[in-house]
Design a protein around this motif. Structure first.
Motif, short mmCIF file in Angstrom:
data_model
loop_
_atom_site.label_atom_id
_atom_site.label_comp_id
_atom_site.label_asym_id
_atom_site.label_seq_id
_atom_site.Cartn_x
_atom_site.Cartn_y
_atom_site.Cartn_z
N GLY A 73 5.64 -16.18 -5.27
CA GLY A 73 4.74 -16.93 -6.23
C GLY A 73 5.29 -17.18 -7.56
N LYS A 74 5.85 -16.30 -7.88
CA LYS A 74 6.58 -16.51 -9.43
C LYS A 74 7.70 -17.50 -9.23
N LEU A 75 8.52 -17.35 -8.18
CA LEU A 75 9.82 -18.51 -8.12
C LEU A 75 9.06 -19.74 -7.84
N LEU A 76 7.91 -20.01 -7.05
CA LEU A 76 7.54 -21.17 -6.74
C LEU A 76 6.94 -21.95 -7.96
N ARG A 77 6.44 -21.01 -8.80
CA ARG A 77 5.96 -21.72 -10.15
C ARG A 77 7.02 -22.37 -10.97
N LYS A 78 8.01 -21.63 -10.78
CA LYS A 78 9.08 -22.25 -11.48
C LYS A 78 10.05 -23.31 -10.98
N GLY A 79 9.70 -23.73 -9.52
CA GLY A 79 10.15 -25.16 -9.06
C GLY A 79 9.52 -26.30 -9.71
N PRO A 80 9.39 -27.07 -8.74
CA PRO A 80 9.75 -27.22 -7.26
C PRO A 80 11.47 -27.29 -7.34
N TYR A 81 12.10 -27.03 -6.22
CA TYR A 81 13.40 -27.00 -6.00
C TYR A 81 13.96 -27.95 -4.77
N ASP A 82 14.94 -28.55 -5.16
CA ASP A 82 15.47 -29.57 -3.93
C ASP A 82 15.86 -28.81 -2.87
N VAL A 83 16.41 -27.54 -2.92
CA VAL A 83 16.95 -26.81 -1.68
C VAL A 83 16.87 -25.15 -2.10
N VAL A 84 16.42 -24.37 -1.33
CA VAL A 84 16.75 -22.93 -1.37
C VAL A 84 18.02 -22.55 -0.41
N ILE A 85 18.98 -21.82 -1.19
CA ILE A 85 20.16 -21.49 -0.20
C ILE A 85 20.04 -19.88 -0.13
N ASP A 86 19.94 -19.54 0.96
CA ASP A 86 19.86 -17.98 1.30
C ASP A 86 21.20 -17.51 1.48
N MET A 87 21.85 -16.90 0.36
CA MET A 87 23.20 -16.53 0.55
C MET A 87 23.26 -15.06 0.80
N HIS A 88 22.24 -14.42 1.29
CA HIS A 88 22.02 -12.85 1.75
C HIS A 88 21.92 -12.82 3.06
N ASP A 89 20.77 -13.39 3.74
CA ASP A 89 20.30 -13.45 5.03
C ASP A 89 20.06 -11.79 5.37
N HIS A 90 19.14 -11.35 4.54
CA HIS A 90 18.63 -10.14 4.60
C HIS A 90 16.95 -10.15 4.93
N ILE A 91 16.61 -8.99 5.34
CA ILE A 91 15.00 -9.03 5.82
C ILE A 91 14.26 -9.77 4.49
N ARG A 92 14.66 -9.27 3.14
CA ARG A 92 13.70 -9.78 2.01
C ARG A 92 13.92 -11.39 1.95
N THR A 93 15.10 -11.78 2.06
CA THR A 93 15.58 -13.18 1.69
C THR A 93 15.05 -13.93 3.08
N MET A 94 14.76 -13.13 4.23
CA MET A 94 14.15 -14.08 5.34
C MET A 94 12.90 -14.29 5.22
N MET A 95 12.10 -13.49 4.67
CA MET A 95 10.88 -13.45 4.47
C MET A 95 10.29 -14.69 3.03
N LEU A 96 11.26 -14.35 2.18
CA LEU A 96 11.13 -15.68 0.95
C LEU A 96 11.64 -17.11 1.60
N ARG A 97 12.58 -17.16 2.36
CA ARG A 97 12.86 -18.53 2.80
C ARG A 97 11.91 -19.02 3.58
N THR A 98 11.20 -17.95 4.60
CA THR A 98 10.37 -18.46 5.36
C THR A 98 8.88 -18.99 4.67
N LEU A 99 8.75 -18.42 3.58
CA LEU A 99 7.68 -18.66 2.86
C LEU A 99 7.90 -20.24 2.11
#
Length: 349
Positions: free
Chosen positions: A74-100
């Motif tokens: 929610g906090k990251l979304l309010r700082k957007g919008p973003y042209d692209v989100v790049i997951d440079m970790h591919d971990h369960i936390r970043t998987m959840m974030l990128r899905t959202l």
């Protein structure tokens, strides 16, 4: 202005390897703004970079569990919008974030971690030891996949403000006055299979000191490491300076830029020295630089290791382990102080 969001929480070495990528891509695209989401303790690596913001995400205490990740999103979304989100970790936390982010219509790119190739490289039998892409190149390829091709610029990569550089000014002055070679020692790592036997360092210091005028700066952190460094300082009071616990991270990096060479194992300090663009010599045991985590931009003369032909069990892991299948850590114990001092002196000349 194109807005890019990068997700990478840990580990320190992996986050440090993002630095040359972020610095290079923003230089290549003046209309790009990058936000790096990482643990608070790693944010300092990205300070003073033009058009780079850092979001400190304390995923250990503040943003824990599913509800914590939801709040972070929610906090990251309010700082957007973003042209692209790049997951440079591919971990369960970043998987959840990128899905959202995908659900909310933001384009997502995931970097190729190379898990199958790394597993084949480190398995016990029938290893496939073709050199793998460096992690820096994997990060760069993720940007390329997102539509932003670029080349990695030359080091140094960490931006140091004038105040930080001034804080290390006395080092430069003292070096000029001493007229001796300055060598950093970073002997510690997270895992035992990366640590060259500590009893070798007094022998190394003694041998190198016989050959040239030298001052050793001891890098690390934590009570046990500092206690060991103090024992070296006691043995060689005129040759050693304990840096561990004395300087903040960016001040340590500023000091590294004054060194003539850094001697290290496979660790975050190795990557920080490489990002500083200084000469270095790295000692490798149970891990292998060809898996993709070697000192970026350096070649075989900067690496000392037992050949795989001599020890086919190498490497036994990607990131390091605590136990040796042979029981003797031969990959480390067979590297002698004489061999290291000889290579070190060659690089210092």
């Amino acid at each position: 202005m194109k807005k890019i969001l990068i997700l990478r929480f840990s580990a320190m070495g992996d986050v440090a390897l993002l630095v040359p990528v972020v610095r290079s891509v923003t230089a290549a695209y003046p209309d790009m703004e990058v936000t790096v989401v990482t643990r608070p303790k790693f944010c300092t690596l990205f300070l003073d970079m033009e058009r780079v913001q850092v979001f400190p995400a304390d995923v250990d205490y503040t943003y824990t569990g599913v509800l914590g990740i939801r709040d972070l999103f929610g906090k990251l979304l309010r700082k957007g919008p973003y042209d692209v989100v790049i997951d440079m970790h591919d971990h369960i936390r970043t998987m959840m974030l990128r899905t959202l982010f995908r659900i909310f219509g933001t384009r997502v790119v995931v970097f190729d971690k190379g898990r199958p190739e790394k597993k084949a490289f480190t398995r016990r039998e029938n290893k496939v030891t073709t050199p793998l892409p460096h992690t820096v190149d994997r990060y760069r390829q993720a940007f390329e996949k997102a539509g932003f091709p670029f080349a990695i610029a030359a080091p140094p990569y960490v931006a140091l403000s004038e105040s930080i550089q001034t804080a290390s000014g006395w080092f430069a002055y003292k070096k000029h006055m001493d007229g001796v070679k300055w060598v950093g020692l970073a002997p510690f790592a997270m895992h035992k299979s990366k640590i060259w036997p500590l009893e070798n360092y007094p022998l190394l210091i003694e041998e190198v000191s016989k050959q040239t005028g030298v001052k050793f700066f001891l890098f690390g952190g934590g009570d046990k490491e500092i206690k060991y460094f103090e024992s070296l300082k006691k043995q060689f009071p005129d040759k050693c300076e304990v840096i561990a616990g004395q300087l903040k991270l960016r001040q340590e990096i500023a000091l590294m830029r004054h060194l003539d060479l850094m001697l290290c194992v496979d660790s975050s300090n190795m990557h920080l020295a490489a990002l500083s663009g200084i000469p270095l010599l790295s000692i490798w045991g149970g891990t292998d630089p060809d898996v993709g985590f070697g000192p970026y931009g350096y070649d075989v003369k900067n690496i000392i290791q037992i050949p795989r032909e001599e020890l086919p069990c190498r490497p036994c892991s990607v990131y390091g382990v605590e136990k040796c299948l042979r029981g003797d850590f031969a990959c480390l114990t067979r590297i002698t102080p004489a061999a290291v001092s000889e290579r070190l002196l060659t690089l210092l000349r």
